[in-house]
Design a protein around this motif. Structure first.
Motif, PDB file in Angstrom:
ATOM      1  N   VAL A   1       0.864  -1.183   0.000  1.00 13.71           N
ATOM      2  CA  VAL A   1       0.000   0.000   0.000  1.00 13.71           C
ATOM      3  C   VAL A   1       0.899   1.230   0.000  1.00 13.71           C
ATOM      4  CG1 VAL A   1      -1.779   1.320   1.218  1.00 13.71           C
ATOM      5  CG2 VAL A   1      -1.778  -1.191   1.356  1.00 13.71           C
ATOM      6  N   GLN A   2       0.567   2.228  -0.808  1.00 18.21           N
ATOM      7  CA  GLN A   2       1.306   3.487  -0.747  1.00 18.21           C
ATOM      8  C   GLN A   2       0.376   4.650  -1.034  1.00 18.21           C
ATOM      9  OE1 GLN A   2       4.209   4.140  -3.963  1.00 18.21           O
ATOM     10  NE2 GLN A   2       3.377   2.348  -5.001  1.00 18.21           N
ATOM     11  N   ILE A   3       0.708   5.808  -0.437  1.00 17.57           N
ATOM     12  CA  ILE A   3      -0.056   7.007  -0.730  1.00 17.57           C
ATOM     13  C   ILE A   3       0.516   7.637  -1.995  1.00 17.57           C
ATOM     14  CG2 ILE A   3      -0.732   7.384   1.660  1.00 17.57           C
ATOM     15  CD1 ILE A   3       1.498   9.439   1.918  1.00 17.57           C
ATOM     16  N   PRO A   4      -0.229   8.511  -2.675  1.00 21.36           N
ATOM     17  CA  PRO A   4       0.225   9.029  -3.977  1.00 21.36           C
ATOM     18  C   PRO A   4       1.487   9.885  -3.913  1.00 21.36           C
ATOM     19  CG  PRO A   4      -2.132   9.431  -3.642  1.00 21.36           C
ATOM     20  CD  PRO A   4      -1.580   8.970  -2.334  1.00 21.36           C
ATOM     21  N   ALA A   5       1.867  10.351  -2.713  1.00 24.92           N
ATOM     22  CA  ALA A   5       2.969  11.305  -2.597  1.00 24.92           C
ATOM     23  C   ALA A   5       4.257  10.765  -3.211  1.00 24.92           C
ATOM     24  CB  ALA A   5       3.187  11.667  -1.125  1.00 24.92           C
ATOM     25  N   LEU A   6       4.584   9.507  -2.918  1.00 24.25           N
ATOM     26  CA  LEU A   6       5.842   8.937  -3.386  1.00 24.25           C
ATOM     27  C   LEU A   6       5.882   8.841  -4.913  1.00 24.25           C
ATOM     28  CD1 LEU A   6       8.361   7.953  -1.895  1.00 24.25           C
ATOM     29  CD2 LEU A   6       7.486   5.635  -2.075  1.00 24.25           C
ATOM     30  N   LEU A   7       4.778   8.427  -5.499  1.00 18.23           N
ATOM     31  CA  LEU A   7       4.704   8.334  -6.958  1.00 18.23           C
ATOM     32  C   LEU A   7       4.794   9.715  -7.595  1.00 18.23           C
ATOM     33  CD1 LEU A   7       1.885   5.637  -7.353  1.00 18.23           C
ATOM     34  CD2 LEU A   7       4.347   5.339  -7.666  1.00 18.23           C
ATOM     35  N   GLU A   8       4.209  10.704  -6.937  1.00 16.41           N
ATOM     36  CA  GLU A   8       4.273  12.073  -7.448  1.00 16.41           C
ATOM     37  C   GLU A   8       5.729  12.553  -7.486  1.00 16.41           C
ATOM     38  OE1 GLU A   8       2.470  16.526  -6.428  1.00 16.41           O
ATOM     39  OE2 GLU A   8       1.798  14.778  -5.284  1.00 16.41           O
ATOM     40  N   LEU A   9       6.492  12.260  -6.440  1.00 17.06           N
ATOM     41  CA  LEU A   9       7.895  12.665  -6.407  1.00 17.06           C
ATOM     42  C   LEU A   9       8.699  11.929  -7.478  1.00 17.06           C
ATOM     43  CD1 LEU A   9      10.291  14.157  -5.154  1.00 17.06           C
ATOM     44  CD2 LEU A   9      10.534  12.243  -3.548  1.00 17.06           C
ATOM     45  N   GLU A  10       8.518  10.617  -7.583  1.00 19.00           N
ATOM     46  CA  GLU A  10       9.280   9.845  -8.566  1.00 19.00           C
ATOM     47  C   GLU A  10       8.960  10.273  -9.994  1.00 19.00           C
ATOM     48  OE1 GLU A  10       9.902   5.794  -5.868  1.00 19.00           O
ATOM     49  OE2 GLU A  10       8.293   5.890  -7.352  1.00 19.00           O
ATOM     50  N   HIS A  11       7.694  10.604 -10.234  1.00 18.44           N
ATOM     51  CA  HIS A  11       7.321  11.102 -11.560  1.00 18.44           C
ATOM     52  C   HIS A  11       8.002  12.444 -11.834  1.00 18.44           C
ATOM     53  CE1 HIS A  11       4.879  11.911 -15.129  1.00 18.44           C
ATOM     54  NE2 HIS A  11       4.680  13.128 -14.636  1.00 18.44           N
ATOM     55  N   SER A  12       8.010  13.330 -10.842  1.00 19.65           N
ATOM     56  CA  SER A  12       8.637  14.642 -10.999  1.00 19.65           C
ATOM     57  C   SER A  12      10.136  14.512 -11.241  1.00 19.65           C
ATOM     58  CB  SER A  12       8.384  15.502  -9.753  1.00 19.65           C
ATOM     59  OG  SER A  12       9.020  16.755  -9.857  1.00 19.65           O
ATOM     60  N   LEU A  13      10.801  13.682 -10.445  1.00 20.95           N
ATOM     61  CA  LEU A  13      12.240  13.479 -10.611  1.00 20.95           C
ATOM     62  C   LEU A  13      12.542  12.787 -11.935  1.00 20.95           C
ATOM     63  CD1 LEU A  13      13.291  12.349  -7.007  1.00 20.95           C
ATOM     64  CD2 LEU A  13      13.529  14.610  -8.035  1.00 20.95           C
ATOM     65  N   GLY A  14      11.689  11.869 -12.346  1.00 21.56           N
ATOM     66  CA  GLY A  14      11.886  11.187 -13.621  1.00 21.56           C
ATOM     67  C   GLY A  14      11.854  12.151 -14.787  1.00 21.56           C
ATOM     68  N   GLU A  15      10.894  13.088 -14.753  1.00 20.62           N
ATOM     69  CA  GLU A  15      10.825  14.096 -15.809  1.00 20.62           C
ATOM     70  C   GLU A  15      12.031  15.021 -15.736  1.00 20.62           C
ATOM     71  OE1 GLU A  15      10.385  17.700 -17.826  1.00 20.62           O
ATOM     72  OE2 GLU A  15      10.356  17.617 -15.629  1.00 20.62           O
ATOM     73  N   LEU A  16      12.440  15.392 -14.521  1.00 20.20           N
ATOM     74  CA  LEU A  16      13.559  16.316 -14.338  1.00 20.20           C
ATOM     75  C   LEU A  16      14.859  15.733 -14.864  1.00 20.20           C
ATOM     76  CD1 LEU A  16      14.525  19.024 -13.034  1.00 20.20           C
ATOM     77  CD2 LEU A  16      14.952  17.705 -10.941  1.00 20.20           C
ATOM     78  N   PHE A  17      15.127  14.464 -14.544  1.00 12.76           N
ATOM     79  CA  PHE A  17      16.403  13.848 -14.886  1.00 12.76           C
ATOM     80  C   PHE A  17      16.327  12.927 -16.110  1.00 12.76           C
ATOM     81  CE2 PHE A  17      16.989  14.294 -10.088  1.00 12.76           C
ATOM     82  CZ  PHE A  17      17.702  15.485 -10.211  1.00 12.76           C
ATOM     83  N   SER A  18      15.178  12.888 -16.767  1.00 11.88           N
ATOM     84  CA  SER A  18      14.993  12.059 -17.970  1.00 11.88           C
ATOM     85  C   SER A  18      15.362  10.602 -17.693  1.00 11.88           C
ATOM     86  CB  SER A  18      15.827  12.608 -19.136  1.00 11.88           C
ATOM     87  OG  SER A  18      15.436  13.920 -19.448  1.00 11.88           O
ATOM     88  N   ALA A  19      14.730  10.020 -16.689  1.00 10.35           N
ATOM     89  CA  ALA A  19      15.028   8.640 -16.290  1.00 10.35           C
ATOM     90  C   ALA A  19      13.803   8.031 -15.628  1.00 10.35           C
ATOM     91  CB  ALA A  19      16.215   8.618 -15.325  1.00 10.35           C
TER      92      ALA A  19
END
Length: 417
Positions: A95-113
């Motif tokens: 189970v996870q809250i959306p916060a972690l996915l939101e951060l990983e999505h943001s960092l993924g877009e930022l660093f192209s990974a």
């Protein structure tokens, strides 16, 4: 008294007897001289001990001073209010809250990974490297794993675990000839090293990329010291020199240093979703009920937005100006590098006393000694930050020269002079 069998350690992959036996004496001496175990409060960029001694910290890895940025602080607070929980204590695979996915999505877009988060770079390496050893992060074939002799302890400490899964060897620091020879001998090879190390140097990323193209070499980098401080949008040294576009490169980097928040990001390219699920489920501490807490997620989202703005290149430029100012006054082996760490060499016998004199003058620099560095290569580690003043840097350099640092050549002038 029990006269049973005694155990003789193999010391094949680590040697605590040597590390503690030699290094602890330096730590004790540092503590006795007030250079370790310091407790101080931060007040407008200056630290103050309970006894009233004030000093400027030149041994902090927050190279862009984003850890105290108002938007980063507010981001942490806002996330707590938004999600209403500090630490959702359950494995994210369940189970996870959306916060972690939101951060990983943001960092993924930022660093192209593709980004997987962890509570620290150490936890990421401890979880990922054994899976690489067993071929579960990869194509299923167990590789030869080459650990760089100088790789950070967070990676080196996994050698015994990796050796339970595959063959592990250690090479001299960035020994490209050794690595190439092993690539010719083995069908799968991973090289484990720092992309940017804690003593002021970069890996030969371009040369390693050539070996990756020629032989299919795979490289695991810890690029913690250059993330944010280097490259467009703070992608770090490794991805600036050789942008990854396939599964032959894994980069792990802490978010605690120049990024200014907490946790770590694992940057992946070209790995199928099933590999990401294996990491999520089996990567040791990355799989336990200890994902990044909500405050760290909120701070990370705020820092990522700063990285997308014009403020980041301005901070990077200011950091480079501070580095150049230091180099104009003190000569080190790192002079002229963009790296924000300088090592002022000192003899083992005097390094702690020199550090004490610098501290008494109002500046803290870290005495480094074995096993942090090789025996006989002790020194004072100096770290530059964007927020340090020119006056603070000049005054520090004057003190360093007084305690034995080598002055910069007279031909080297301050930036803009």
């Amino acid at each position: 008294m029990n006269a049973g069998r005694t155990i003789e350690p193999t010391h094949r992959y680590r040697n605590n007897d040597k590390s503690v036996g030699i290094g602890n004496a330096f730590w004790d001496l540092s503590e006795e001289n007030g250079l370790a175990g310091i407790v101080a409060e931060l007040d407008d960029g200056v630290l103050r001990t309970g006894e009233g001694h004030t000093f400027v910290n030149f041994s902090c890895c927050s190279y862009l001073d984003l850890d105290s940025h108002p938007r980063v602080i507010e981001g942490a607070v806002e996330a707590l209010r938004r999600y209403g929980v500090l630490d959702h204590c359950i494995p994210r695979s369940r189970v996870q809250i959306p916060a972690l996915l939101e951060l990983e999505h943001s960092l993924g877009e930022l660093f192209s990974a593709d980004v997987v988060s962890a509570i620290s770079a150490s936890a990421a390496s401890a979880g990922l490297l054994p899976l690489i050893a067993s071929g579960h992060v990869g194509d299923g074939e167990r590789p030869l794993m080459i650990f760089d002799k100088n790789c950070h302890v967070s990676m080196a400490q996994t050698k015994p675990v990796c050796a339970d899964e595959t063959e592990v060897v250690t090479c001299r620091h960035h020994d490209l000839d050794f690595i190439e020879a092993r690539c010719k001998e083995y069908s799968r090879v991973w090289y484990v090293c720092d992309g940017s190390d804690s003593l002021g140097g970069y890996a030969p990323v371009a040369e390693l990329a050539a070996l990756q193209d020629r032989y299919g070499l795979q490289v695991y980098y810890d690029d913690s010291h250059s993330l944010s401080a280097f490259g467009p949008r703070g992608v770090g040294y490794v991805r600036s020199v050789a942008p990854a576009a396939n599964d032959r490169t894994v980069v792990v980097a802490t978010l605690n240093k120049a990024f200014g928040t907490s946790g770590a990001a694992v940057l992946l390219d070209g790995h199928p979703k099933r590999t990401l699920r294996v990491i999520e489920r089996f990567a040791g501490a990355m799989s336990y009920s200890q994902p990044l807490n909500t405050a760290a997620v909120g701070a990370g989202l705020a820092s990522a937005e700063i990285h997308r703005s014009e403020e980041l290149p301005a901070l990077q430029k200011r950091l480079q100006e501070k580095i150049a100012l230091f180099d104009a006054h003190v000569e080190t082996a790192q002079s002229g590098s963009t790296f924000p760490i300088r090592l002022v060499p000192m003899d083992d016998e005097v390094v702690v006393e020199a550090g004490k004199r610098v501290f008494e003058a109002g500046f803290y620099v870290s005495p480094v000694f074995f096993p942090i560095v090789a025996r006989g290569t002790a020194g004072l580690r100096v770290m530059m930050r964007a927020g340090q003043t020119d006056e603070q840097i000049r005054d520090l350099c004057s003190v360093l020269v007084e305690v034995g640092a080598r002055p910069a050549p007279a031909t080297r002038t301050e930036p803009g002079a």
